[in-house]
Motif scaffolding. Structure first.
Motif, PDB file in Angstrom:
ATOM      1  N   UNK A  15      -1.853  10.313  10.669  1.00  0.00           N
ATOM      2  CA  UNK A  15      -2.663   9.490   9.762  1.00  0.00           C
ATOM      3  C   UNK A  15      -1.852   8.281   9.309  1.00  0.00           C
ATOM      4  N   UNK A  16      -2.423   7.082   9.502  1.00  0.00           N
ATOM      5  CA  UNK A  16      -1.771   5.832   9.114  1.00  0.00           C
ATOM      6  C   UNK A  16      -2.792   4.918   8.444  1.00  0.00           C
ATOM      7  N   UNK A  34       0.853  -1.186   0.000  1.00  0.00           N
ATOM      8  CA  UNK A  34       0.000   0.000   0.000  1.00  0.00           C
ATOM      9  C   UNK A  34       0.893   1.241   0.000  1.00  0.00           C
ATOM     10  N   UNK A  35       0.610   2.193  -0.902  1.00  0.00           N
ATOM     11  CA  UNK A  35       1.432   3.388  -1.023  1.00  0.00           C
ATOM     12  C   UNK A  35       0.680   4.653  -0.668  1.00  0.00           C
ATOM     13  N   UNK A  36       1.411   5.600  -0.067  1.00  0.00           N
ATOM     14  CA  UNK A  36       0.893   6.950   0.194  1.00  0.00           C
ATOM     15  C   UNK A  36       1.863   7.945  -0.427  1.00  0.00           C
ATOM     16  N   UNK A  53       5.588  14.437   9.152  1.00  0.00           N
ATOM     17  CA  UNK A  53       5.753  12.986   9.164  1.00  0.00           C
ATOM     18  C   UNK A  53       6.524  12.535   7.949  1.00  0.00           C
ATOM     19  N   UNK A  54       6.095  11.420   7.358  1.00  0.00           N
ATOM     20  CA  UNK A  54       6.770  10.866   6.177  1.00  0.00           C
ATOM     21  C   UNK A  54       6.190  11.496   4.916  1.00  0.00           C
ATOM     22  N   UNK A 109       1.556   1.730   7.337  1.00  0.00           N
ATOM     23  CA  UNK A 109       2.392   2.763   6.732  1.00  0.00           C
ATOM     24  C   UNK A 109       3.028   3.597   7.846  1.00  0.00           C
ATOM     25  N   UNK A 110       4.055   4.355   7.482  1.00  0.00           N
ATOM     26  CA  UNK A 110       4.569   5.364   8.399  1.00  0.00           C
ATOM     27  C   UNK A 110       3.557   6.504   8.497  1.00  0.00           C
TER      28      UNK A 110
END
Length: 215
Positions: free
Chosen positions: A208-209, A46-48, A61-62, A74-75
């Protein structure tokens, strides 16, 4: 006569040993073939994608692109949009090299709350998360809340054999986010999840994760 009997016995023993060797060799080659024919599958990722388009301090954050292998989280990314210039560009993708999630789908939509004119950017339609054998992101939405009335709602809808775990929680004023502390919401077929983003000039922001699981 005894010599003939001994010779016969030796011949029988040789035949038994030869047959055993053939069977062992056959089993070994079969086992080797089975190992080669059943490689371990590659789990989907899963990508953000998360980038500022103005004051970089609003998107923490990331940042940039990240990919988390299922079933890892996710980070965290961090929303802290307020009256400073710009907002945060946000998009999602799924890298599925083995086609594990064939027939499933995820979509996301950012909408304004009632009275939230001027917040949340312009892409307010439904966006499909690409589920492809290569890492690709969908169309970005723009999170840009400030001190104007209203907020942004981010909704995830899932079909098929996917569960999407979602956390959006405050690290300051609890009124800016869906939750005051980490609480997991579960989006699955027939059960979408909507989280609230209302960051402004109050203290803190929203962590948010996401996590992708499948069955």
């Amino acid at each position: 006569m005894s010599g003939l009997r001994m010779t016969g016995r030796l011949r029988s023993l040789a035949l038994v040993l030869a047959a055993g060797a053939f069977m062992v060799a056959g089993l070994s080659s079969t086992a080797a073939y089975a190992t080669e024919a059943a490689p371990l599958s590659v789990e989907p990722q899963l990508g953000i994608q998360f980038n500022p388009d103005g004051d970089a301090g609003q998107c923490g954050g990331t940042t940039g692109d990240q990919w988390a292998t299922s079933p890892n989280w996710t980070q965290a990314i961090r929303f802290d949009t307020d009256d400073r210039a710009g907002g945060c560009q946000l998009a999602f993708g799924v890298n599925d090299p083995d086609g594990t999630l064939a027939g499933s789908s995820i979509s996301y939509q950012l909408t304004r709350s009632a009275g939230g004119v001027g917040q949340c950017g312009d892409n307010l339609g439904v966006n499909t998360v690409p589920i492809l054998p290569i890492p690709v992101f969908g169309a970005p939405v723009r999170v840009d809340t400030d001190s104007q009335p209203g907020w942004c709602n981010l909704t995830f809808t899932v079909t098929g054999r996917i569960v999407l775990d979602i956390q959006l929680y405050a690290d300051g004023d609890a009124g800016q986010c869906s939750d005051a502390s980490p609480v997991t919401h579960y989006a699955f077929a027939g059960t979408p999840v909507t989280v609230k983003i209302d960051t402004d000039n109050r203290a803190g922001g929203c962590q948010f994760l996401l996590r992708l699981r499948h069955f």
